[in-house]
Structure formats: structure tokens, C-alpha cells
Design a protein around this motif. Structure first.
Motif, PDB file in Angstrom:
ATOM      1  N   ILE A  92      -3.975   5.591   5.463  1.00 27.60           N
ATOM      2  CA  ILE A  92      -4.876   6.177   4.079  1.00 27.60           C
ATOM      3  C   ILE A  92      -5.196   7.144   3.998  1.00 27.60           C
ATOM      4  CG2 ILE A  92      -5.923   4.207   3.919  1.00 27.60           C
ATOM      5  CD1 ILE A  92      -5.606   3.795   1.543  1.00 27.60           C
ATOM      6  N   LEU A 144       0.843  -1.069  -0.129  1.00 30.43           N
ATOM      7  CA  LEU A 144       0.121   0.164   0.009  1.00 30.43           C
ATOM      8  C   LEU A 144       1.228   1.232   0.110  1.00 30.43           C
ATOM      9  CD1 LEU A 144      -2.687   0.855  -0.141  1.00 30.43           C
ATOM     10  CD2 LEU A 144      -2.645   0.652   2.632  1.00 30.43           C
ATOM     11  N   TRP A 171      -8.711   8.583   2.954  1.00 36.83           N
ATOM     12  CA  TRP A 171      -9.858   7.919   2.495  1.00 36.83           C
ATOM     13  C   TRP A 171     -11.114   8.336   2.455  1.00 36.83           C
ATOM     14  CZ3 TRP A 171     -12.118   2.937   4.955  1.00 36.83           C
ATOM     15  CH2 TRP A 171     -13.474   1.997   4.252  1.00 36.83           C
TER      16      TRP A 171
END
Length: 389
Positions: free
Chosen positions: A280, A243, A282
Motif C-alpha cells: 500500500i 484492501l 503509505w
């Protein structure tokens, strides 16, 4: 700014070119309304299906290349059902949600998407009833003028023809389409079928390839049921150590609880937990006016998958009542399926949400929504019977 965009559609059997044409048409409208320049054309990477786009806004320029991560073939295969098989799906799907208790828990969150889920059940049963009454009437009339030996097959023929007629009208009613959609989600108690599991792995490889290339941002966009597929794709990357920090996720009109609240959706619940635990960007965008999605429901929190220490997406509202004019709202009234796609379309009274600037504009997703807080009305009540961990 150079961006690679991967779009994961929802349950849709139509070839991906529809998304290119939608982007072209609606993007041109949004650019004219908002006062920037948006051009579309080919892209340098010919893998899969996609298109290119460039934006010029406030003397800043950016470019993006889009690719649709296709699973329309899986959808089409799941829809190849006879009338009798579809009614079998109806019974199994209804039991999957009612028997597990998921239906009542879903209603505590939003009634709109639950009503949308019940719509094909009610319509298909009504169609069967109407066809049955027509068959009975035809059979009775034949029995009166002839004999019941002849009336019985006539009744059966009229009943079957009635069901076939309703099936032909489904392009306007969408009862069969929605029944196949919910049946696909509910099959195996919410567990991903092997065909989709394989495709999730393929999507992960494509995104990894892009993240290793010279892009400033790799943006994954998941719409409707494509939102939870995107979650599973990126959670798998996170567990594999793939990732990249340049990957971001934009989920639109999600229906995560329809899958995550089912008893065997263990993988999705794990994926929600694992992705929420990662650093992350999001952003989740829904709207209470979208009856087909769980508007303002935090998919991680309501599914009882919040990791220790918290985490999850930024919950934002597309606020259809504010971002669409009264005339546009009137035009879309009752067109709930079209409203479910509004996130991919132009707003005539745009606010902070602009799909075309987000996907092709000069700022990354993290930069665009830096410092933003959840929209008022966010629903984070842990309503799921099952949870992870």
C-alpha cells in the motif's frame, strides 16, 4: 483524475464543518501562493459530512470529494467530566505511562510530545495548588476576624470557586482538553474502547464502498491520533481481503507511540505490523517543529512492529523551518497547538508537501512521491517495550 478522500481527525469534539472551512480558507491561500486554481463546493455523495473540490494546474484538471469520518461524538462524551473526575483521570493517566515504563521510552524518541503530555498534568496541579493557597488565605483571614468554624467552609468554597475559574479559562490554556485527550488514549492500557472499535468498523465499510465505486484513488488521511485510527481501519480491510489497490494512506502529525507503547495496545501493534506488510502507498508526514507529534519517527519501526522482510511508510518532513517564512514562524511561535494543524494549512514557502494538491490535485499519492527516499533524520530505533509479533 477523480479522487475520494476520507479524513479522520484526531481527538476533537468540534463538529466536522471546521475542516471544510479550514480547507476552503487555507486552500485559497495556497493556490494563490503556488499559482494554481482551487475551487470548493458541494459533492455528489451526500452520505456523512464533506465537500467537493477541483484543481486546475498546468492545464491538468482533477476533482475530489471529501468526507470526514466523524468520531467527535465519542470525543465529546469522553470530555464530559467533572473537575474531580478530571483530576482522577490525571492520576490514572500518569500511572498508565509511568507505571508501564512507557514515559521513559517515549522520551528517548522525542521530548516535545512528552512535554506536551506532561503539560496538562503540571498545569492542573498548579491550578489546584493556586486554588488551595487562595482558599487557605481566605480561610485564615476569616478565622482571624471571626472563628475557625467559619474559616474552614470559606476556605473550601474559595478553593472550589478557584478550580471552577480555571476550568472556565481552559479555552485559552487547553489543560483540561489535553488531559481528556491523553486519558482517552491511556484508558484500558491503550486498548480501544468498544465505542471507537465499532466506529473503526463503520469507517472500514465506508472506505470499501468508495473503493468499489468509480474513483481513480481513494485516499485516507489521518491526522494526529486519527493517524493510528486510520492504520487500524486499513489493517482490518487488509486482513478481510478488502484492501483495494486504489487505496492510499497519508498520515500527518502522528502520535502513534503515545498509544502503541502502552501495555494493552495489542490491536494497534498488530495493525501496524499487518498494514506495513501490505503493498500500500503509505506516506507519513511530520515535522520536528511540531512539538505535539513524533517528528520523523517511523511509527512501525519505533513500535517494534516491522514485518519480516521490512515495510512501513515513507517518512517525510514538512520542514517548517524551510517551508514557512521567518515572518510566519514568528507569528506561530508559541502557538504549538496551531502548529500541530499546519499540515492542513497553507505554506508561504511551499516545498514538495502541498496538502491541497495531494488531496485534490491531478496526481495520485504514489505518483507524487515515486522515487522519494526517507527524509534525513528519520528515527527508526525500536524503542517499544512491547512488540508484534
Amino acid at each position: 483524475m477523480r479522487r475520494r478522500v476520507f479524513y479522520i481527525p484526531g481527538y476533537d469534539p468540534i463538529p466536522p464543518r471546521r475542516y471544510r472551512e479550514l480547507f476552503r480558507r487555507e486552500g485559497a491561500s495556497q493556490a494563490a501562493i503556488s499559482g494554481y486554481r482551487l475551487d470548493t463546493g458541494p459533492r455528489t455523495d451526500s452520505t456523512g459530512f464533506g465537500w467537493g473540490a477541483s484543481v486546475e494546474k498546468d492545464s491538468q484538471q482533477s476533482e475530489a470529494e471529501f468526507e470526514v469520518l466523524v468520531w467527535a461524538d465519542i470525543v465529546a462524551g469522553s470530555m464530559g467530566q467533572s473537575i474531580a473526575a478530571t483530576y482522577g483521570q490525571l492520576a490514572r493517566t500518569a500511572w498508565a505511562y509511568i507505571g508501564s515504563g512507557a514515559l521513559w521510552r517515549l522520551m528517548r524518541l522525542r521530548r516535545g510530545p512528552v512535554i506536551a503530555a506532561l503539560y496538562p498534568v503540571v498545569v492542573l496541579l498548579a491550578q489546584a495548588l493556586a486554588a488551595g493557597l487562595a482558599g487557605w488565605l481566605a480561610g485564615w483571614l476569616v478565622s482571624v476576624v471571626a472563628t475557625w468554624f467559619l474559616g474552614l467552609p470559606v476556605a473550601l468554597i474559595v478553593f472550589v470557586l478557584g478550580l471552577r475559574l480555571w476550568r472556565r479559562l481552559d479555552g485559552r490554556i487547553f489543560a483540561y482538553y489535553l488531559m481528556h485527550d491523553y486519558a482517552f488514549t491511556a484508558q484500558n492500557g491503550g486498548e480501544y474502547p468498544p465505542s471507537l472499535q465499532q466506529r473503526i468498523g463503520d469507517f472500514a465499510d465506508r472506505i470499501t464502498e468508495a473503493a468499489d465505486a468509480d474513483w481513480d484513488e481513494v485516499l485516507v488521511v489521518g491526522h494526529s491520533s486519527g493517524a493510528y485510527i486510520a492504520v487500524s481501519v486499513l489493517a482490518g480491510l487488509a486482513r478481510d481481503g478488502r484492501l483495494s489497490g486504489k487505496i492510499a494512506l497519508l498520515s500527518l502529525g502522528h502520535v502513534v507511540p503515545m498509544a502503541a507503547f502502552l501495555p494493552r495496545a495489542d490491536q494497534l501493534r498488530r495493525d501496524l505490523h499487518d498494514l506495513a506488510a501490505r503493498d500500500i502507498c503509505w506516506v507519513d508526514v511530520t515535522a520536528p517543529g511540531d512539538a505535539c507529534s513524533f517528528g520523523l519517527c517511523d511509527p512501525v519501526a519505533v513500535s517494534r512492529c516491522v514485518p519480516e522482510g521490512g515495510g512501513g511508510p515513507l517518512i517525510l518532513s514538512a520542514a517548517f523551518r524551510q517551508t514557512l517564512s521567518a515572518g510566519k514562524q514568528k507569528e506561530l511561535r508559541g502557538r504549538w497547538f496551531r502548529l500541530h494543524f499546519q499540515y492542513l494549512c497553507a505554506f508561504d514557502r511551499p516545498g514538495n508537501y502541498d496538502y491541497f494538491l495531494i488531496t485534490a490535485g491531478p496526481r495520485t499519492l504514489a505518483e507524487r512521491f515515486a522515487g522519494r527516499k526517507h527524509s534525513p533524520g528519520r528515527i527508526a530505533v525500536p524503542a517499544n517495550r512491547w512488540h508484534y509479533p
